[in-house]
Scaffold this active site. Structure first.
Site, PDB file in Angstrom:
ATOM      1  NE  ARG A  71      -3.719  -0.228   2.593  1.00  0.00           N
ATOM      2  CZ  ARG A  71      -4.359  -0.627   3.702  1.00  0.00           C
ATOM      3  NH1 ARG A  71      -4.129  -0.028   4.852  1.00  0.00           N
ATOM      4  NH2 ARG A  71      -5.219  -1.620   3.659  1.00  0.00           N
ATOM      5  NE  ARG A 139      -2.758   1.665   9.566  1.00  0.00           N
ATOM      6  CZ  ARG A 139      -3.562   0.677   9.191  1.00  0.00           C
ATOM      7  NH1 ARG A 139      -4.281   0.771   8.085  1.00  0.00           N
ATOM      8  NH2 ARG A 139      -3.674  -0.420   9.911  1.00  0.00           N
ATOM      9  CE  LYS A 220      -6.713  -0.917  10.980  1.00  0.00           C
ATOM     10  NZ  LYS A 220      -7.618  -1.498   9.977  1.00  0.00           N
ATOM     11  CE  LYS A 222      -7.965   3.078   8.997  1.00  0.00           C
ATOM     12  NZ  LYS A 222      -8.998   2.234   8.388  1.00  0.00           N
ATOM     13  CB  CYS A 445     -14.128  -3.360   1.249  1.00  0.00           C
ATOM     14  SG  CYS A 445     -14.766  -5.026   1.455  1.00  0.00           S
ATOM     15  CB  CYS A 451      -9.550  -9.208   1.980  1.00  0.00           C
ATOM     16  SG  CYS A 451      -9.674  -8.796   3.729  1.00  0.00           S
ATOM     17  CB  CYS A 490     -15.536  -9.219   6.942  1.00  0.00           C
ATOM     18  SG  CYS A 490     -14.256  -8.039   7.404  1.00  0.00           S
ATOM     19  CB  CYS A 494     -12.498  -1.897   4.415  1.00  0.00           C
ATOM     20  SG  CYS A 494     -11.442  -2.845   5.503  1.00  0.00           S
TER      21      CYS A 494
HETATM   22 FE1  SRM Z   1      -9.451  -1.798   5.862  1.00  0.00          FE
HETATM   23  C1  SRM Z   1      -8.157  -4.505   7.378  1.00  0.00           C
HETATM   24  C2  SRM Z   1      -8.563  -3.052   2.917  1.00  0.00           C
HETATM   25  C3  SRM Z   1     -10.064   1.196   4.503  1.00  0.00           C
HETATM   26  C4  SRM Z   1     -11.284  -0.965   8.663  1.00  0.00           C
HETATM   27  N1  SRM Z   1      -8.460  -3.480   5.328  1.00  0.00           N
HETATM   28  C5  SRM Z   1      -7.986  -4.467   6.138  1.00  0.00           C
HETATM   29  C6  SRM Z   1      -7.143  -5.466   5.332  1.00  0.00           C
HETATM   30  C7  SRM Z   1      -5.723  -5.017   5.382  1.00  0.00           C
HETATM   31  C8  SRM Z   1      -7.314  -6.951   5.728  1.00  0.00           C
HETATM   32  C9  SRM Z   1      -6.394  -7.544   6.758  1.00  0.00           C
HETATM   33  O1  SRM Z   1      -6.204  -6.959   7.834  1.00  0.00           O
HETATM   34  O2  SRM Z   1      -5.889  -8.642   6.489  1.00  0.00           O
HETATM   35  C10 SRM Z   1      -7.770  -5.254   3.930  1.00  0.00           C
HETATM   36  C11 SRM Z   1      -6.882  -5.598   2.749  1.00  0.00           C
HETATM   37  C12 SRM Z   1      -7.711  -6.179   1.648  1.00  0.00           C
HETATM   38  C13 SRM Z   1      -6.994  -6.321   0.375  1.00  0.00           C
HETATM   39  O3  SRM Z   1      -6.817  -7.475  -0.088  1.00  0.00           O
HETATM   40  O4  SRM Z   1      -6.612  -5.310  -0.217  1.00  0.00           O
HETATM   41  C14 SRM Z   1      -8.275  -3.836   4.041  1.00  0.00           C
HETATM   42  N2  SRM Z   1      -9.224  -1.058   4.095  1.00  0.00           N
HETATM   43  C15 SRM Z   1      -8.937  -1.738   2.963  1.00  0.00           C
HETATM   44  C16 SRM Z   1      -9.093  -0.868   1.745  1.00  0.00           C
HETATM   45  C17 SRM Z   1      -8.152  -1.214   0.602  1.00  0.00           C
HETATM   46  C18 SRM Z   1     -10.563  -0.977   1.280  1.00  0.00           C
HETATM   47  C19 SRM Z   1     -10.995  -0.133   0.112  1.00  0.00           C
HETATM   48  O5  SRM Z   1     -12.102  -0.398  -0.334  1.00  0.00           O
HETATM   49  O6  SRM Z   1     -10.310   0.774  -0.348  1.00  0.00           O
HETATM   50  C20 SRM Z   1      -8.891   0.507   2.378  1.00  0.00           C
HETATM   51  C21 SRM Z   1      -7.440   0.904   2.454  1.00  0.00           C
HETATM   52  C22 SRM Z   1      -7.276   2.325   2.897  1.00  0.00           C
HETATM   53  C23 SRM Z   1      -5.870   2.830   2.910  1.00  0.00           C
HETATM   54  O7  SRM Z   1      -5.362   3.244   1.857  1.00  0.00           O
HETATM   55  O8  SRM Z   1      -5.272   2.879   3.982  1.00  0.00           O
HETATM   56  C24 SRM Z   1      -9.412   0.234   3.784  1.00  0.00           C
HETATM   57  N3  SRM Z   1     -10.435  -0.160   6.513  1.00  0.00           N
HETATM   58  C25 SRM Z   1     -10.673   0.936   5.742  1.00  0.00           C
HETATM   59  C26 SRM Z   1     -11.662   1.768   6.357  1.00  0.00           C
HETATM   60  C27 SRM Z   1     -12.212   3.054   5.785  1.00  0.00           C
HETATM   61  C28 SRM Z   1     -11.342   4.218   6.124  1.00  0.00           C
HETATM   62  O9  SRM Z   1     -10.271   4.076   6.710  1.00  0.00           O
HETATM   63  O10 SRM Z   1     -11.747   5.342   5.812  1.00  0.00           O
HETATM   64  C29 SRM Z   1     -12.029   1.149   7.538  1.00  0.00           C
HETATM   65  C30 SRM Z   1     -13.150   1.597   8.506  1.00  0.00           C
HETATM   66  C31 SRM Z   1     -12.749   2.773   9.319  1.00  0.00           C
HETATM   67  C32 SRM Z   1     -12.001   2.334  10.530  1.00  0.00           C
HETATM   68  O11 SRM Z   1     -10.804   2.094  10.430  1.00  0.00           O
HETATM   69  O12 SRM Z   1     -12.621   2.205  11.582  1.00  0.00           O
HETATM   70  C33 SRM Z   1     -11.232  -0.060   7.632  1.00  0.00           C
HETATM   71  N4  SRM Z   1      -9.636  -2.582   7.785  1.00  0.00           N
HETATM   72  C34 SRM Z   1     -10.484  -2.105   8.744  1.00  0.00           C
HETATM   73  C35 SRM Z   1     -10.435  -2.994   9.874  1.00  0.00           C
HETATM   74  C36 SRM Z   1     -11.230  -2.835  11.204  1.00  0.00           C
HETATM   75  C37 SRM Z   1     -10.526  -1.930  12.141  1.00  0.00           C
HETATM   76  C38 SRM Z   1     -11.156  -1.937  13.502  1.00  0.00           C
HETATM   77  O13 SRM Z   1     -11.144  -0.897  14.150  1.00  0.00           O
HETATM   78  O14 SRM Z   1     -11.628  -2.964  13.957  1.00  0.00           O
HETATM   79  C39 SRM Z   1      -9.545  -4.038   9.537  1.00  0.00           C
HETATM   80  C40 SRM Z   1      -9.144  -5.248  10.399  1.00  0.00           C
HETATM   81  C41 SRM Z   1      -8.175  -4.925  11.464  1.00  0.00           C
HETATM   82  O15 SRM Z   1      -7.587  -3.840  11.515  1.00  0.00           O
HETATM   83  O16 SRM Z   1      -8.004  -5.791  12.307  1.00  0.00           O
HETATM   84  C42 SRM Z   1      -9.068  -3.747   8.217  1.00  0.00           C
HETATM   85 FE1  SF4 Z   2     -11.372  -7.314   3.921  1.00  0.00          FE
HETATM   86 FE2  SF4 Z   2     -13.381  -7.013   5.598  1.00  0.00          FE
HETATM   87 FE3  SF4 Z   2     -11.904  -4.916   4.916  1.00  0.00          FE
HETATM   88 FE4  SF4 Z   2     -13.528  -5.941   3.148  1.00  0.00          FE
HETATM   89  S1  SF4 Z   2     -14.166  -5.025   5.099  1.00  0.00           S
HETATM   90  S2  SF4 Z   2     -11.383  -5.428   2.788  1.00  0.00           S
HETATM   91  S3  SF4 Z   2     -13.478  -8.104   3.640  1.00  0.00           S
HETATM   92  S4  SF4 Z   2     -11.203  -6.652   6.076  1.00  0.00           S
END
Ligand code: SRM
Ligand code: SF4
Length: 598
Positions: A71, A139, A220, A222, A445, A451, A490, A494
């Protein structure tokens, strides 16, 4: 021996160094141990496997098909033509495409272990970096996407960069592991585009990071900056949000919001999405220092025993907003803080199509289906089109928070050339494509196949569902209505589904929980409407609700306001009250579950 916790792994890592250099030098294995994957995230990469072939390989007693996701961080989504082309070239080391992220970054998937170092080196030599793109640190900082040339937009972009620089983790480990330390440094320093802040950060001795300490943040973190009335960065979903207060055309200071975040786990009631709440207002000169006080408050008070409850949102909840504010202010001697200003947002949508920047140049915001920059057979050739625009016209790009791509700084004389390149590659402007307004902002997402946490499809499912929902919207005459559809594979959220008008949250293959009643403004949480719907159910369930909207709406009333008026309460409550609403709905649902069990 018991498994080391994430906190123990970070503490023992010597500035996030661990054994990564040795493990990536070892070509005898396609993967790294899970402990090292935890450290690797801070370097901007995740170990993954191809889930499309996992079951078959398992049957054949083969190891998983391991690879790495990388990333890149770009504050406010800004990327030059040269940087774009470096990423475009790197697609050949990945799955042949790249994914714009909804935090305005870029992801490459499917990079093999042996190629990771080279890919990270190239990203760094472009002047961007992967440092802190993932992991328990600040981030990529989000900022308003539209490249409007006025003092306010200039200041918000400057702020995203200042925040990015202040909160880079500092350790020579990054340069040593990926850039061969001193050996590569001459190149790395000579390159005029290398980001000086990243270079400085990688020169720091490993160990006690001045902001993060030895164990970094509990989770993390943000940050996003939004200019009213446009909420494209979804400011209420951020751990920390900044909104400028403008006096005589210039920024006087920023209102700061805290405690947003969307991750939750199905069935774990201690986890849930929260919208951010306004904390305080501060003059411009002090904004980054206040941000540091918030980050260090979270560092010192965040939950370090239960990662599921370790985000800032839980710290704010457990200390109370007033308690958290007092903690932050106590870290700011001599800095005057004020009550937050009132905030008002219209929409999280991007402004697609052609627009004036205000300096005689134009920008063109191009709809990119689900943010995937690929050349699709029989469909749009996004990768080739943007590569041609970068190489022939040398125009910069901006990744939007809705994973579309802005082509910026266009001389009006270049407009026809841009349009011609887009058209020749099958890219039709969203307006001309006959898309509904809902379709233009719908986001999913990544989910399967990369993922590791996905329970259902998302990126690969939503376009097909929108193909079925679009005709319903058109039939009901709602094609121009602002209605927000978002999907995730899930409950981690995201795709930011929990503040959408319609949010689909993956539970199992072809099964999603359906949330309804967020808002296109991003300032209201949705409630759980159906705990499980299939892809086949969704268009019908959506139709029922849209028909009620059509029948009951008042003249000019948008979906979010109709839902707020008829389904939530008489009046739309203030943003910070919506989590109570969700809790009430969760309680109702718990009652339903008990009824079902009974
Ligand atoms: Fe996310 C984890 C993809 C924005 C909440 N996110 C992941 C992972 C890395 C899976 C993993 O941990 O193994 C995903 C990778 C999938 C893949 O194959 O690419 C993933 N997240 C993404 C992206 C690519 C989705 C998208 O549609 O663009 C976004 C990358 C943003 C970036 O450039 O940094 C992405 N993730 C978000 C957002 C939205 C935002 O940040 O505005 C959220 C919700 C807001 C938040 O953080 O509360 C988000 N991602 C999560 C979470 C849950 C965090 C939590 O508080 O519980 C995880 C899982 C974790 O961290 O344990 C996660
Ligand atoms: Fe993966 Fe769940 Fe984030 Fe979608 S919402 S990219 S399934 S961790």
């Amino acid at each position: 021996m018991s498994k080391a916790s994430v906190e123990e792994i970070k503490l023992a890592s010597a500035g996030l160094r661990g054994q990564l250099a040795e493990q990536f030098a070892d070509t005898s294995t396609p993967n790294i141990p899970e402990d090292s994957n935890i450290l690797l995230k801070h370097h901007g990469s995740y170990q993954q496997d191809d889930r499309d072939v996992r079951a078959e390989r398992n049957k054949q007693k083969l190891d998983k098909a391991w690879s790495f996701m990388i990333r890149s961080k770009m504050p406010g989504g800004r990327i030059t033509a040269r940087q774009w082309m470096i990423h475009d070239d790197l697609c050949s080391k990945a799955m042949g495409n790249m994914r714009l992220t909804n935090r305005q970054g870029i992801q490459l998937h499917g990079v093999l272990k042996g190629g990771l170092k080279e890919v990270i080196q190239h990203v760094c030599h472009s002047g961007l970096s992967t440092m802190g793109a993932c992991g328990d640190v600040v981030r990529n900082t989000m900022g308003p996407a539209a490249p409007i040339k006025d003092k306010v937009h200039a200041d918000t972009q400057r702020l995203t960069e200042e925040i990015s620089q202040r909160f880079l983790w500092r350790s020579s480990a990054y340069a040593d592991i990926w850039l061969d330390g001193e050996k590569v440094e001459p190149n790395w320093i000579k390159d005029p585009e290398v980001n000086p802040a990243v270079r400085e950060a990688t020169k720091a001795p490993e160990g006690d990071d001045p902001i993060y300490g030895k164990v970094y943040l509990p989770r993390k973190f943000k940050i996003g900056v939004a200019i009213q009335p446009c909420n494209d960065v979804d400011v209420y979903s951020q751990d920390v949000g900044f909104v400028p207060h403008v006096v005589d055309g210039d920024v006087e200071g920023y209102t700061i919001t805290v405690g947003g975040g969307f991750g939750m786990s199905h069935g774990q009631l201690s986890t849930r999405p929260f919208l951010a709440q306004p904390l305080l207002y501060v003059k411009r000169a002090h904004v980054v220092d206040v941000c540091e006080a918030i980050v260090t408050s979270q560092r010192d008070h965040g939950n370090r025993t239960e990662r599921k409850n370790a985000r800032l949102k839980y710290t704010v909840q457990s200390m109370g907003l007033d308690g958290f504010r007092a903690e932050v202010v106590s870290r700011l001697p001599g800095i005057e803080t004020f009550p937050p200003k009132e905030l008002k947002f219209d929409t999280v949508e991007d402004t697609l199509g052609w627009h004036e920047q205000g300096d005689g140049r134009l920008y063109c915001s191009v709809y990119v289906s689900m943010g995937r920059i690929a050349d699709r057979e029989g469909g749009p050739q996004y990768r080739s089109a943007f590569a041609e625009i970068a190489t022939k016209l040398d125009l910069p790009f901006i990744v939007t928070p809705n994973t579309n791509l802005i082509i910026a700084d266009i001389d009006p004389a270049q407009k026809d050339a841009v349009n011609e390149i887009l058209a020749r590659h099958g890219i039709v402007h969203a307006d001309e494509a006959g898309f509904t307004r809902a379709r233009k902002v719908a986001h999913a997402c990544v989910a399967l196949p990369t993922c590791g946490l996905a329970l259902s499809e998302s990126e690969r499912a939503l376009p097909g569902l929108m193909d079925k929902i679009d005709p319903v919207l058109k039939e009901l005459g709602l094609e121009d209505e602002p209605i927000l559809f978002r999907m995730t594979g899930c409950p981690n959220g995201c795709g930011r589904p929990y503040n959408a008008d319609f949010g689909f949250v993956g539970r199992a293959p072809n099964k999603w929980a359906m949330f309804v009643g967020g808002s296109i403004r991003g300032n209201r949480l949705a409630g759980l409407e159906y705990k499980s719907v299939t892809g086949e159910d969704i268009p019908g369930k959506v139709r029922e609700i849209l028909e009620a909207f059509k029948a009951e709406r008042q003249p000019g009333e948008i979906f979010a306001d109709w839902f707020g008026r008829t389904r939530v309460k008489g009046e739309e409550p203030a943003p910070e009250q919506f989590h109570i609403e969700l809790a009430e709905r969760a309680a109702k649902l718990a009652g339903q579950k008990a009824d079902e069990a009974g």
